[in-house]
Scaffold this active site. Sequence first.
Site, mmCIF file in Angstrom:
data_model
loop_
_atom_site.group_PDB
_atom_site.id
_atom_site.type_symbol
_atom_site.label_atom_id
_atom_site.label_comp_id
_atom_site.label_asym_id
_atom_site.label_seq_id
_atom_site.Cartn_x
_atom_site.Cartn_y
_atom_site.Cartn_z
ATOM 1 N N PHE A 1 25.538 -6.127 -16.302
ATOM 2 C CA PHE A 1 25.421 -7.509 -15.838
ATOM 3 C C PHE A 1 24.398 -7.554 -14.719
ATOM 4 O O PHE A 1 24.528 -6.848 -13.722
ATOM 5 C CB PHE A 1 26.760 -8.054 -15.333
ATOM 6 C CG PHE A 1 26.650 -9.473 -14.849
ATOM 7 C CD1 PHE A 1 26.499 -10.512 -15.757
ATOM 8 C CD2 PHE A 1 26.647 -9.771 -13.496
ATOM 9 C CE1 PHE A 1 26.363 -11.831 -15.319
ATOM 10 C CE2 PHE A 1 26.509 -11.092 -13.048
ATOM 11 C CZ PHE A 1 26.369 -12.120 -13.969
ATOM 12 N N ASP B 1 20.568 -1.625 -9.741
ATOM 13 C CA ASP B 1 21.172 -2.907 -9.386
ATOM 14 C C ASP B 1 22.447 -2.607 -8.607
ATOM 15 O O ASP B 1 23.481 -2.257 -9.182
ATOM 16 C CB ASP B 1 21.464 -3.718 -10.653
ATOM 17 C CG ASP B 1 22.043 -5.094 -10.326
ATOM 18 O OD1 ASP B 1 22.408 -5.327 -9.154
ATOM 19 O OD2 ASP B 1 22.134 -5.928 -11.240
ATOM 20 N N LYS C 1 25.453 -10.075 -2.893
ATOM 21 C CA LYS C 1 26.897 -10.143 -2.626
ATOM 22 C C LYS C 1 27.246 -9.773 -1.181
ATOM 23 O O LYS C 1 27.128 -10.601 -0.295
ATOM 24 C CB LYS C 1 27.662 -9.324 -3.669
ATOM 25 C CG LYS C 1 27.543 -9.956 -5.068
ATOM 26 C CD LYS C 1 28.608 -9.524 -6.046
ATOM 27 C CE LYS C 1 28.664 -10.437 -7.256
ATOM 28 N NZ LYS C 1 27.916 -9.998 -8.410
#
Length: 396
Positions: free
Chosen positions: A130, A215, A244
């Site tokens: 993702f 990532d 995040k």
Amino acid sequence: MTITPLMPVYPRCGVRPVRGEGAYLYGEDGQQYLDFASGIAVNALGHGHPHLTKAIAEQAATLMHVSNLYGSPQGEHLAQRLVDHTFADTVFFTNSGAEAVECAIKTARRYHFANGNPQRHTLITFDTAFHGRTLGTISATNQAKMRDGFEPLLPGFAYANFNDLAGALALIDDNTAGFLVEPIQGEGGIRQASHEFLTGLRKACDEHGLLLVLDEVQCGYGRTGKFFAHELYGITPDIMSVAKGIGGGFPFGACLATEEAAKGMVAGTHGSTYGGNPLAMAAGEAILDVILEEGFLENVTAMGDRLRQGLEQMIPNHDHLFDSVRGTGLMLGLKLKSDSRAFVAFARDNHNLLMVSAGENVVRILPPLVIDESHIAECIEKLSAAARVYVPASDD
Ligand SMILES: *Cc1c(COP(=O)(O)O)cnc(C)c1O
């Protein structure tokens, strides 16, 4: 008209938070929840952390936004701190994780372009990855549920199986730019890269002149007990996307790169109106102050070990439901023998415990990084109580 004013792209649950304090959220109806979801690994310092909220409030009153037309003492300072504490030589600030990944993809392509190899444009990515919801980042995953109906997608991605080193290496050809991979897949189900896999990708990059793009939007920023998850492997990437936890709830992200990997990103090649604005930088500085405090990351590791232990001890008592524990630090997954979404909903609605479902029927447990043992005990208690009475649907 039947469409809701909020575009109905989320299957939202009944919890409607209006206030937060530490590891707790409070709903519109006054209910208290133990928040072991942390806004999906975002609220690293929990809710209402005084150092973070003060920094944001003061900066908002001083200077919120200018533009990247002007010099940025705030951006320079935070970028320098990130450079000082990572592999990177340079940083681009974004407003989200997907934008951080977009910047990483562009930086990788542009590197090979600058080297006179514009045909090297393909990033090898991995199943159940993702990377975000932009057209570029949905093109970087082969998950149909995110891609269907949005074609034509961006060319320049090839897909291998996660943790299959030989399969990934077999995809390398004259068009390959590098690999784009999460050291620990979050949405994919807390799937952790094996040591052999990640170090093997690094070695292949070195041998073939490719770029390792990590990532770390979810697994980075202290979540695993290391500042970044790749430190667990003794390797460094060439390019890395971060978001995040970096803002602790303030929306921003970053793309970090070595000087060599960023050689194509010269003036005029990339930009963002908001990216790196003074308000975001103030949030980032405050988060970093806390995360880099002596003993903070060690405490994440210690709490992670305690939580894992508690989860593992609980499994034999409920082995009709729980299978195993995975993950590192406070990025943990509880693999179920039945549908994880149904159990997450049950624990939330009946035991006021917030967690997040992920791939492979894994329940993601992502508490704020500032929890103590009392929160862990409360989580285990709630989970056990839920497991004692929960009956999986028969068609799971
Ligand atoms: C959440 C996430 C993203 C996307 O971040 P957004 O801020 O939602 O755009 C990208 N990569 C990973 C690994 C993520 O977990």
